[in-house]
Design a protein around this motif. Structure first.
Motif, mmCIF file in Angstrom:
data_model
loop_
_atom_site.group_PDB
_atom_site.id
_atom_site.type_symbol
_atom_site.label_atom_id
_atom_site.label_comp_id
_atom_site.label_asym_id
_atom_site.label_seq_id
_atom_site.Cartn_x
_atom_site.Cartn_y
_atom_site.Cartn_z
ATOM 1 N N ALA A 1 0.691 -1.199 -0.061
ATOM 2 C CA ALA A 1 -0.010 0.039 0.054
ATOM 3 C C ALA A 1 0.773 1.256 0.164
ATOM 4 O O ALA A 1 0.700 2.235 -0.710
ATOM 5 N N LEU A 2 1.966 1.281 0.961
ATOM 6 C CA LEU A 2 2.817 2.426 0.895
ATOM 7 C C LEU A 2 3.487 2.569 -0.351
ATOM 8 O O LEU A 2 3.801 3.709 -1.044
ATOM 9 N N SER A 3 3.965 1.504 -0.924
ATOM 10 C CA SER A 3 4.836 1.658 -2.216
ATOM 11 C C SER A 3 3.954 1.975 -3.363
ATOM 12 O O SER A 3 4.282 2.955 -4.211
ATOM 13 N N ALA A 4 2.402 1.593 -3.292
ATOM 14 C CA ALA A 4 1.539 2.033 -4.501
ATOM 15 C C ALA A 4 1.378 3.746 -4.330
ATOM 16 O O ALA A 4 1.431 4.122 -5.277
ATOM 17 N N PHE A 5 1.272 3.939 -3.012
ATOM 18 C CA PHE A 5 0.921 5.367 -2.727
ATOM 19 C C PHE A 5 2.370 6.212 -3.195
ATOM 20 O O PHE A 5 2.092 7.272 -3.681
ATOM 21 N N LEU A 6 3.510 5.827 -2.921
ATOM 22 C CA LEU A 6 4.759 6.434 -3.236
ATOM 23 C C LEU A 6 4.871 6.380 -5.101
ATOM 24 O O LEU A 6 5.366 7.474 -5.417
ATOM 25 N N ALA A 7 4.414 5.370 -5.242
ATOM 26 C CA ALA A 7 4.462 5.294 -7.067
ATOM 27 C C ALA A 7 3.672 6.448 -7.582
ATOM 28 O O ALA A 7 3.971 7.003 -8.551
ATOM 29 N N VAL A 8 2.164 6.474 -6.698
ATOM 30 C CA VAL A 8 1.394 7.568 -7.548
ATOM 31 C C VAL A 8 2.019 8.896 -7.208
ATOM 32 O O VAL A 8 1.633 9.797 -8.101
ATOM 33 N N SER A 9 2.319 8.864 -6.215
ATOM 34 C CA SER A 9 2.681 10.349 -5.475
ATOM 35 C C SER A 9 4.218 10.842 -6.513
ATOM 36 O O SER A 9 4.211 12.038 -6.533
ATOM 37 N N SER A 10 4.827 10.040 -6.854
ATOM 38 C CA SER A 10 5.845 10.237 -7.850
ATOM 39 C C SER A 10 5.497 11.174 -8.979
ATOM 40 O O SER A 10 6.142 11.834 -9.765
ATOM 41 N N LEU A 11 3.991 10.930 -9.515
ATOM 42 C CA LEU A 11 3.301 11.893 -10.635
ATOM 43 C C LEU A 11 3.452 13.298 -10.293
ATOM 44 O O LEU A 11 3.342 14.125 -10.924
ATOM 45 N N PHE A 12 3.246 13.451 -8.881
ATOM 46 C CA PHE A 12 3.167 14.792 -8.410
ATOM 47 C C PHE A 12 4.302 15.492 -7.888
ATOM 48 O O PHE A 12 4.318 16.757 -7.487
ATOM 49 N N ILE A 13 5.354 14.901 -7.845
ATOM 50 C CA ILE A 13 6.670 15.342 -7.182
ATOM 51 C C ILE A 13 7.729 15.416 -8.423
ATOM 52 O O ILE A 13 7.463 14.807 -9.347
ATOM 53 N N SER A 14 8.400 16.250 -7.894
ATOM 54 C CA SER A 14 9.523 16.697 -8.914
ATOM 55 C C SER A 14 10.357 15.325 -9.463
ATOM 56 O O SER A 14 10.471 14.324 -8.489
ATOM 57 N N PRO A 15 10.590 15.022 -10.421
ATOM 58 C CA PRO A 15 11.558 14.142 -11.229
ATOM 59 C C PRO A 15 12.699 13.665 -10.349
ATOM 60 O O PRO A 15 13.114 12.430 -10.311
ATOM 61 N N ALA A 16 13.282 14.616 -9.743
ATOM 62 C CA ALA A 16 14.488 14.513 -8.932
ATOM 63 C C ALA A 16 14.196 13.688 -7.736
ATOM 64 O O ALA A 16 15.206 13.116 -7.225
ATOM 65 N N ALA A 17 13.211 13.545 -7.103
ATOM 66 C CA ALA A 17 12.722 12.650 -6.116
ATOM 67 C C ALA A 17 12.630 11.286 -6.369
ATOM 68 O O ALA A 17 12.495 10.454 -5.624
ATOM 69 N N THR A 18 12.340 10.888 -7.595
ATOM 70 C CA THR A 18 11.911 9.718 -7.983
ATOM 71 C C THR A 18 13.310 8.757 -7.480
ATOM 72 O O THR A 18 12.747 7.483 -6.973
ATOM 73 N N PRO A 19 14.474 8.646 -7.540
ATOM 74 C CA PRO A 19 15.386 7.853 -7.037
ATOM 75 C C PRO A 19 15.203 7.419 -5.511
ATOM 76 O O PRO A 19 15.221 6.449 -5.277
ATOM 77 N N PHE A 20 15.093 8.556 -4.792
ATOM 78 C CA PHE A 20 14.597 8.458 -3.478
ATOM 79 C C PHE A 20 13.438 7.557 -3.084
ATOM 80 O O PHE A 20 13.527 6.908 -2.311
ATOM 81 N N ILE A 21 12.582 7.922 -3.927
ATOM 82 C CA ILE A 21 11.108 6.942 -3.865
ATOM 83 C C ILE A 21 11.446 5.825 -4.158
ATOM 84 O O ILE A 21 10.953 4.817 -3.554
ATOM 85 N N ILE A 22 12.136 5.215 -5.291
ATOM 86 C CA ILE A 22 12.555 3.699 -5.400
ATOM 87 C C ILE A 22 13.253 3.239 -4.342
ATOM 88 O O ILE A 22 13.049 1.999 -4.120
ATOM 89 N N ALA A 23 14.195 3.908 -3.970
ATOM 90 C CA ALA A 23 15.035 3.599 -2.809
ATOM 91 C C ALA A 23 14.104 3.084 -1.526
ATOM 92 O O ALA A 23 14.290 2.195 -0.954
ATOM 93 N N VAL A 24 13.327 3.826 -1.269
ATOM 94 C CA VAL A 24 12.199 3.798 -0.059
ATOM 95 C C VAL A 24 11.299 2.442 -0.198
ATOM 96 O O VAL A 24 11.136 1.685 0.569
ATOM 97 N N GLN A 25 10.983 2.502 -1.635
ATOM 98 C CA GLN A 25 10.084 1.313 -2.113
ATOM 99 C C GLN A 25 10.825 -0.059 -1.628
ATOM 100 O O GLN A 25 10.514 -0.923 -1.238
ATOM 101 N N ILE A 26 12.249 -0.158 -2.201
ATOM 102 C CA ILE A 26 12.859 -1.304 -1.954
ATOM 103 C C ILE A 26 13.060 -1.749 -0.615
ATOM 104 O O ILE A 26 12.837 -2.824 -0.151
ATOM 105 N N PHE A 27 13.473 -0.729 0.127
ATOM 106 C CA PHE A 27 13.739 -0.679 1.413
ATOM 107 C C PHE A 27 12.482 -1.219 2.262
ATOM 108 O O PHE A 27 12.515 -1.936 3.228
ATOM 109 N N LEU A 28 11.468 -0.745 1.804
ATOM 110 C CA LEU A 28 10.110 -0.926 2.611
ATOM 111 C C LEU A 28 9.806 -2.460 2.593
ATOM 112 O O LEU A 28 9.356 -3.258 3.366
ATOM 113 N N PHE A 29 10.299 -3.329 1.555
ATOM 114 C CA PHE A 29 10.155 -4.785 1.266
ATOM 115 C C PHE A 29 11.029 -5.442 2.123
ATOM 116 O O PHE A 29 10.907 -6.462 3.157
#
Length: 127
Positions: A21-49
């Motif tokens: 659920a958190l990963s899906a939220f982060l994936a959708v939130s990447s649409l509204f956040i600057s593209p520079a934050a995408t690597p951080f979002i990916i790192a957090v998604q991997i770490f969550l699992f």
């Protein structure tokens, strides 16, 4: 072996659902956040699992399963191998969620360089 892996996954089932659920939220939130934050979002998604393996070990410790699992008619090597396979499965799910984030960002029109994207996977895997 499959039963040991299932046991590991069942012991962290609620945490995996929360991570999805958190990963899906982060994936959708990447649409509204600057593209520079995408690597951080990916790192957090991997770490969550990956952090869920700690939850599995903790659940085994609390229920004292670790003490009894060595009495199973399975070698200790297979017990350890099942834990490693579970970690690999969780890593792959985290990488899959990171790939979904990248696809959503690209569909949204964000342009990113390959080294920038790889940095997110790199940081997530080393966490």
């Amino acid at each position: 072996m499959r039963g040991l892996i299932r046991n590991n996954l069942y012991s962290m089932e609620s945490n995996i659902i929360l991570a999805l659920a958190l990963s899906a939220f982060l994936a959708v939130s990447s649409l509204f956040i600057s593209p520079a934050a995408t690597p951080f979002i990916i790192a957090v998604q991997i770490f969550l699992f990956v952090v869920n393996i700690g939850a599995s070990l903790r659940a085994d410790e609390i229920s004292k399963w670790s003490k009894y699992e060595i009495t199973l008619p399975v070698s200790r090597g297979n017990l350890v191998l099942a834990k490693y396979i579970t970690i690999v499965i969780l890593l792959l799910v985290g990488i899959l969620m990171g790939a979904i984030t990248i696809l959503l960002s690209l569909i949204n029109g964000h342009s990113m360089s390959l080294p920038t994207l790889l940095r997110g996977f790199e940081v997530g895997l080393t966490l």
